[in-house]
Structures are given as C-alpha cells and as structure tokens.
Scaffold this motif. Structure first.
Motif, mmCIF file in Angstrom:
data_model
loop_
_atom_site.group_PDB
_atom_site.id
_atom_site.type_symbol
_atom_site.label_atom_id
_atom_site.label_comp_id
_atom_site.label_asym_id
_atom_site.label_seq_id
_atom_site.Cartn_x
_atom_site.Cartn_y
_atom_site.Cartn_z
ATOM 1 N N THR A 55 -30.258 -39.010 16.131
ATOM 2 C CA THR A 55 -31.227 -40.098 15.910
ATOM 3 C C THR A 55 -32.478 -39.891 16.753
ATOM 4 O O THR A 55 -33.597 -40.039 16.258
ATOM 5 N N THR A 64 -35.987 -38.051 8.490
ATOM 6 C CA THR A 64 -34.808 -38.896 8.342
ATOM 7 C C THR A 64 -33.678 -38.381 9.242
ATOM 8 O O THR A 64 -33.682 -37.212 9.661
ATOM 9 N N LYS A 65 -32.731 -39.253 9.489
ATOM 10 C CA LYS A 65 -31.567 -38.862 10.272
ATOM 11 C C LYS A 65 -30.798 -37.736 9.562
ATOM 12 O O LYS A 65 -30.290 -36.820 10.210
ATOM 13 N N GLN A 66 -30.755 -37.795 8.237
ATOM 14 C CA GLN A 66 -30.069 -36.757 7.462
ATOM 15 C C GLN A 66 -30.759 -35.404 7.631
ATOM 16 O O GLN A 66 -30.101 -34.371 7.796
ATOM 17 N N SER A 69 -30.033 -34.110 11.043
ATOM 18 C CA SER A 69 -28.650 -33.656 11.100
ATOM 19 C C SER A 69 -28.512 -32.264 10.480
ATOM 20 O O SER A 69 -27.796 -31.407 11.015
ATOM 21 N N GLN A 70 -29.195 -32.015 9.384
ATOM 22 C CA GLN A 70 -29.164 -30.687 8.758
ATOM 23 C C GLN A 70 -29.777 -29.638 9.673
ATOM 24 O O GLN A 70 -29.259 -28.530 9.807
#
Length: 148
Positions: A55, A64-66, A69-70
């Motif tokens: 985050t 984005t958080k996604q 994360s990637q």
C-alpha cells in the motif's frame, strides 16, 4: 515569460529528465543488473529507507495496490526485494531490498553521478550546483514518480 518560452523550458526540462532516467537505467544494466526497468528504481527509492508495504508503495508510485503488488512480485522473483513480517501490523508484509537490491541502488547512484559529471563538463561545476539549488527551490515535495 511568453508562452513559447515557457513551452521551450518545459520541453527542455522534460527532455533532461527523460535522458537522465534512460542513462541511469543504461548504467544499471551495464553494471550487470539485468531484468530491471526504470519503474523498479522508483520503487527501490521508496523501499530503501527501511522497507514499505504494498500500500505504501502504491501511494508512492501513484498506482493501484494491484499494480504495486505485481511490481513487488516481479522484483521479489528477480531477487531484488523480499517480503518480511511487518514489525507492527501482523496483517501486513514489509517489502525490503535484498543485498542485490541495495547493490542495484548503488549502481544507479554511480550512473547518476556519471550523468551529472557530464553536465559539469559542459556547464561547469559551479553552474551545476547552482542549477541543483534552483531546481530544489521549485521542485514539488513528495515522491518522484515514473511517467506512466
């Protein structure tokens, strides 16, 4: 300053920033760090002080958080970072640079120094120091983000 002068200055600053990013990237690759992208360097800058959560990294990169994360999955897979238990929040994971990540960060610093030395060769060291001070006065405070 007229609009055309403002646009010329804007274009010059953007060109210098783009060239700087590219030359740092090339310097990192030349020092043996394969599989990295300039976006990784912007993430490393946030992770370097003491790690960050996904985050935190998303906010820093403006994604984005996604997406963050990637990116974390990618740099962990390549050995530049690792996930650790968060020291305060049991639900979160702290992403920290590995020794390989720190070495890559040092390579980026060396490459940046080479670029700035080239500027000093053209403008002189006093002018480059002055330029740094002037840009520091107008640069926005906060994270430096890649141009997505």
């Amino acid at each position: 300053m007229q609009n055309s002068e403002a646009m010329a200055l804007s274009a010059a600053l953007l060109a210098v920033a783009g060239e700087l990013t590219q030359r740092i990237h090339e310097g990192v690759v030349a020092r043996g760090f394969e599989g990295v992208r300039p976006a990784h360097g912007f993430a490393f800058a946030r992770l370097a002080p003491g790690g960050a959560t996904v985050t935190d990294l998303a906010v820093h990169l403006g994604v984005t958080k996604q997406a963050a994360s990637q990116l974390v999955d990618e740099i962990v897979r390549k050995g530049y970072a690792e996930r650790r238990p968060h020291p305060v929040d049991a639900r979160a994971r702290l992403i920290v640079l590995t020794e390989r990540g720190w070495a890559c960060t040092r390579a980026a610093e060396e490459a940046a120094a080479e670029v700035v030395q080239g500027w000093s060769d053209v403008l002189g060291e006093v002018e480059v120091r002055s330029l740094g001070g002037q840009l520091g006065r107008i640069a926005p405070y906060g994270p430096i983000r890649p141009a997505w």
